[in-house]
Structure formats: C-alpha cells, structure tokens
Scaffold this motif. Sequence first.
Motif, PDB file in Angstrom:
ATOM      1  N   PRO A   1      13.257  16.564  -4.217  1.00 46.58           N
ATOM      2  CA  PRO A   1      12.060  17.174  -3.618  1.00 46.58           C
ATOM      3  C   PRO A   1      10.773  16.374  -3.894  1.00 46.58           C
ATOM      4  O   PRO A   1       9.925  16.243  -3.006  1.00 46.58           O
ATOM      5  CB  PRO A   1      11.984  18.556  -4.262  1.00 46.58           C
ATOM      6  N   LYS A   2      10.630  15.852  -5.104  1.00 52.00           N
ATOM      7  CA  LYS A   2       9.420  15.080  -5.439  1.00 52.00           C
ATOM      8  C   LYS A   2       9.324  13.834  -4.552  1.00 52.00           C
ATOM      9  O   LYS A   2       8.259  13.515  -4.026  1.00 52.00           O
ATOM     10  CB  LYS A   2       9.426  14.686  -6.916  1.00 52.00           C
ATOM     11  N   THR A   3      10.439  13.144  -4.391  1.00 53.42           N
ATOM     12  CA  THR A   3      10.449  11.938  -3.570  1.00 53.42           C
ATOM     13  C   THR A   3      10.188  12.289  -2.112  1.00 53.42           C
ATOM     14  O   THR A   3       9.416  11.596  -1.432  1.00 53.42           O
ATOM     15  CB  THR A   3      11.787  11.186  -3.719  1.00 53.42           C
ATOM     16  N   ARG A   4      10.812  13.347  -1.613  1.00 56.22           N
ATOM     17  CA  ARG A   4      10.575  13.761  -0.222  1.00 56.22           C
ATOM     18  C   ARG A   4       9.101  14.061   0.017  1.00 56.22           C
ATOM     19  O   ARG A   4       8.528  13.652   1.022  1.00 56.22           O
ATOM     20  CB  ARG A   4      11.430  14.979   0.122  1.00 56.22           C
ATOM     21  N   ARG A   5       8.478  14.783  -0.912  1.00 59.88           N
ATOM     22  CA  ARG A   5       7.041  15.098  -0.763  1.00 59.88           C
ATOM     23  C   ARG A   5       6.212  13.815  -0.750  1.00 59.88           C
ATOM     24  O   ARG A   5       5.295  13.661   0.047  1.00 59.88           O
ATOM     25  CB  ARG A   5       6.571  16.019  -1.893  1.00 59.88           C
ATOM     26  N   ALA A   6       6.541  12.893  -1.648  1.00 61.33           N
ATOM     27  CA  ALA A   6       5.800  11.626  -1.707  1.00 61.33           C
ATOM     28  C   ALA A   6       5.986  10.836  -0.419  1.00 61.33           C
ATOM     29  O   ALA A   6       5.020  10.269   0.120  1.00 61.33           O
ATOM     30  CB  ALA A   6       6.260  10.801  -2.910  1.00 61.33           C
ATOM     31  N   LEU A   7       7.203  10.784   0.095  1.00 63.70           N
ATOM     32  CA  LEU A   7       7.464  10.063   1.338  1.00 63.70           C
ATOM     33  C   LEU A   7       6.689  10.667   2.504  1.00 63.70           C
ATOM     34  O   LEU A   7       6.136   9.947   3.330  1.00 63.70           O
ATOM     35  CB  LEU A   7       8.966  10.043   1.640  1.00 63.70           C
ATOM     36  N   GLU A   8       6.628  11.993   2.538  1.00 55.97           N
ATOM     37  CA  GLU A   8       5.864  12.657   3.600  1.00 55.97           C
ATOM     38  C   GLU A   8       4.378  12.358   3.454  1.00 55.97           C
ATOM     39  O   GLU A   8       3.702  12.057   4.433  1.00 55.97           O
ATOM     40  CB  GLU A   8       6.112  14.162   3.559  1.00 55.97           C
ATOM     41  N   LYS A   9       3.877  12.451   2.230  1.00 60.85           N
ATOM     42  CA  LYS A   9       2.449  12.219   1.994  1.00 60.85           C
ATOM     43  C   LYS A   9       2.053  10.774   2.298  1.00 60.85           C
ATOM     44  O   LYS A   9       0.950  10.513   2.791  1.00 60.85           O
ATOM     45  CB  LYS A   9       2.089  12.564   0.546  1.00 60.85           C
ATOM     46  N   CYS A  10       2.944   9.830   2.040  1.00 65.28           N
ATOM     47  CA  CYS A  10       2.624   8.406   2.204  1.00 65.28           C
ATOM     48  C   CYS A  10       3.101   7.816   3.536  1.00 65.28           C
ATOM     49  O   CYS A  10       2.902   6.622   3.789  1.00 65.28           O
ATOM     50  CB  CYS A  10       3.246   7.614   1.056  1.00 65.28           C
ATOM     51  N   ALA A  11       3.711   8.629   4.370  1.00 67.83           N
ATOM     52  CA  ALA A  11       4.319   8.138   5.614  1.00 67.83           C
ATOM     53  C   ALA A  11       3.336   7.364   6.487  1.00 67.83           C
ATOM     54  O   ALA A  11       3.706   6.361   7.109  1.00 67.83           O
ATOM     55  CB  ALA A  11       4.919   9.298   6.397  1.00 67.83           C
ATOM     56  N   ASP A  12       2.094   7.787   6.550  1.00 63.74           N
ATOM     57  CA  ASP A  12       1.116   7.104   7.403  1.00 63.74           C
ATOM     58  C   ASP A  12       0.824   5.681   6.934  1.00 63.74           C
ATOM     59  O   ASP A  12       0.319   4.874   7.703  1.00 63.74           O
ATOM     60  CB  ASP A  12      -0.196   7.897   7.463  1.00 63.74           C
TER      61      ASP A  12
ATOM     62  N   ALA B   1       0.843  -1.205   0.000  1.00 62.25           N
ATOM     63  CA  ALA B   1       0.000   0.000   0.000  1.00 62.25           C
ATOM     64  C   ALA B   1       0.877   1.254   0.000  1.00 62.25           C
ATOM     65  O   ALA B   1       0.582   2.232  -0.697  1.00 62.25           O
ATOM     66  CB  ALA B   1      -0.930  -0.010   1.216  1.00 62.25           C
ATOM     67  N   TRP B   2       1.973   1.217   0.763  1.00 66.63           N
ATOM     68  CA  TRP B   2       2.903   2.347   0.810  1.00 66.63           C
ATOM     69  C   TRP B   2       3.540   2.570  -0.565  1.00 66.63           C
ATOM     70  O   TRP B   2       3.601   3.712  -1.051  1.00 66.63           O
ATOM     71  CB  TRP B   2       3.956   2.069   1.887  1.00 66.63           C
ATOM     72  N   VAL B   3       3.986   1.483  -1.219  1.00 67.16           N
ATOM     73  CA  VAL B   3       4.592   1.575  -2.541  1.00 67.16           C
ATOM     74  C   VAL B   3       3.569   2.111  -3.546  1.00 67.16           C
ATOM     75  O   VAL B   3       3.888   2.960  -4.386  1.00 67.16           O
ATOM     76  CB  VAL B   3       5.160   0.213  -2.996  1.00 67.16           C
ATOM     77  N   ALA B   4       2.328   1.653  -3.462  1.00 74.07           N
ATOM     78  CA  ALA B   4       1.286   2.138  -4.374  1.00 74.07           C
ATOM     79  C   ALA B   4       1.097   3.647  -4.211  1.00 74.07           C
ATOM     80  O   ALA B   4       0.934   4.366  -5.207  1.00 74.07           O
ATOM     81  CB  ALA B   4      -0.030   1.398  -4.111  1.00 74.07           C
ATOM     82  N   CYS B   5       1.131   4.120  -2.978  1.00 70.75           N
ATOM     83  CA  CYS B   5       1.009   5.554  -2.729  1.00 70.75           C
ATOM     84  C   CYS B   5       2.189   6.303  -3.338  1.00 70.75           C
ATOM     85  O   CYS B   5       2.005   7.333  -3.985  1.00 70.75           O
ATOM     86  CB  CYS B   5       0.928   5.809  -1.220  1.00 70.75           C
ATOM     87  N   LEU B   6       3.404   5.782  -3.135  1.00 72.59           N
ATOM     88  CA  LEU B   6       4.581   6.430  -3.718  1.00 72.59           C
ATOM     89  C   LEU B   6       4.465   6.512  -5.232  1.00 72.59           C
ATOM     90  O   LEU B   6       4.766   7.545  -5.840  1.00 72.59           O
ATOM     91  CB  LEU B   6       5.860   5.665  -3.332  1.00 72.59           C
ATOM     92  N   ARG B   7       4.022   5.426  -5.834  1.00 71.56           N
ATOM     93  CA  ARG B   7       3.868   5.410  -7.297  1.00 71.56           C
ATOM     94  C   ARG B   7       2.825   6.419  -7.751  1.00 71.56           C
ATOM     95  O   ARG B   7       3.009   7.098  -8.767  1.00 71.56           O
ATOM     96  CB  ARG B   7       3.493   4.005  -7.766  1.00 71.56           C
ATOM     97  N   LYS B   8       1.746   6.516  -7.005  1.00 67.58           N
ATOM     98  CA  LYS B   8       0.686   7.482  -7.330  1.00 67.58           C
ATOM     99  C   LYS B   8       1.238   8.913  -7.289  1.00 67.58           C
ATOM    100  O   LYS B   8       0.794   9.775  -8.046  1.00 67.58           O
ATOM    101  CB  LYS B   8      -0.467   7.337  -6.333  1.00 67.58           C
ATOM    102  N   GLU B   9       2.245   9.119  -6.444  1.00 66.51           N
ATOM    103  CA  GLU B   9       2.873  10.434  -6.311  1.00 66.51           C
ATOM    104  C   GLU B   9       4.037  10.626  -7.291  1.00 66.51           C
ATOM    105  O   GLU B   9       4.752  11.610  -7.212  1.00 66.51           O
ATOM    106  CB  GLU B   9       3.360  10.644  -4.878  1.00 66.51           C
ATOM    107  N   GLY B  10       4.246   9.651  -8.194  1.00 66.05           N
ATOM    108  CA  GLY B  10       5.260   9.795  -9.234  1.00 66.05           C
ATOM    109  C   GLY B  10       6.634   9.233  -8.915  1.00 66.05           C
ATOM    110  O   GLY B  10       7.590   9.494  -9.637  1.00 66.05           O
ATOM    111  N   VAL B  11       6.746   8.466  -7.839  1.00 64.23           N
ATOM    112  CA  VAL B  11       8.038   7.876  -7.487  1.00 64.23           C
ATOM    113  C   VAL B  11       8.101   6.455  -8.037  1.00 64.23           C
ATOM    114  O   VAL B  11       7.181   5.671  -7.852  1.00 64.23           O
ATOM    115  CB  VAL B  11       8.221   7.847  -5.945  1.00 64.23           C
TER     116      VAL B  11
END
Length: 181
Positions: free
Chosen positions: A87-98, A54-64
């Motif tokens: 920066p894109k990866t950092r934002r995705a990691l923050e958004k998907c951290a939960d 689920a975490w990986v799917a979120c990262l992918r949705k954010e373009g990582v």
Amino acid sequence: MLLAGVVWAAALTLSGCGGGGETQGVASARDGGAPKGGSADRGELAEYIEGRRAWVACLRKEGVEAPDPDAKGRVDLGDARLVKSDPKTRRALEKCADLAPPVPESLEKSLQPELTAREKETNKRFSKCMQDNGAPDFPDVAEDGRIEDVVWDQTSAGAKRATRHCNPIIGLPANPGPGKG
C-alpha cells in the motif's frame, strides 16, 4: 478495445517490466549504453533520465527505496507483484505518477527484451492465422519477431472470427467475453 494480437505483442515487449511505466522500469541484463542515433536522441535520453531522477526522488520522499536510474533511465523496483501489493508503494506511485516521463520513442525499442525463437515463431503463426482466417490486414511480423505496430480493422466480423480461431495460439481463450479483447 485491444485485440488479442496487440495484447500479445504488448505482453512480449513488456516482459520483465511493470505496467504502464508507473510501477517500475525495465529490468535488463543488457548493456546500459545510450541508444544509437544522433545528438537529438542523446538530448532526449538525458531529458528522460533527468525526469526519471525526479520521479525517483519523489518516491524516496514518500518512503520508497528506489535505486537511481541506469544509463537508459531504467529503475528496477523489484517484483511488480510485490510492488503493486504494498500500500505504501502504491500510494507513492500514485502521488509521483505525474513526474514519471514517458519513454522516448528513440529509446523504447532498445529497452525491449529480445524475443526467444519460440516467441518469434508464435508471433508468426498468430499473424498468419489471423490473416488466413478473416483479418487479411492483420500486421505482419517484423524482422525482430514482433508483430508490427500498424493500424488494422479490429472491429470487422472477420477480425472477430479470426481472433476466436487464433487466440489459442497465444494462450488466450477462444472467446474472451465482452470487452476483453
């Protein structure tokens, strides 16, 4: 406040992986099999891997671009320094951290890389130094060469004195400064 010994133990156990589970999983050449143990361990592992998916799917949705988790839930995002500087990866990691589940205790030990003979010897020297120089309750070194994870008084005058004396063994300054160890 973490004492140098705990920081050192953490550094040794986390080598090859990102910080705090939020940047990447452990990259390892070791086998990808499930941990030894009962069905509770396998169920916990399956739940962990599903959470990592689920975490990986979120990262992918954010373009990582992130690979699927392996059989132990590890996700290798590459060089942690490069990951953290994008920066894109950092934002995705923050958004998907939960969505990033904590590593189950039953799996945590099997994900740790084996220590080298030099690392084991350094841990033994550091532990003995701490015990001999004012922190008699500093943890011993376990059979695997890691400093045991036990509670000890890090705030005593003896512990602080021992830290100043022993830090150079593990490559830390004798006087780390306020709030640094």
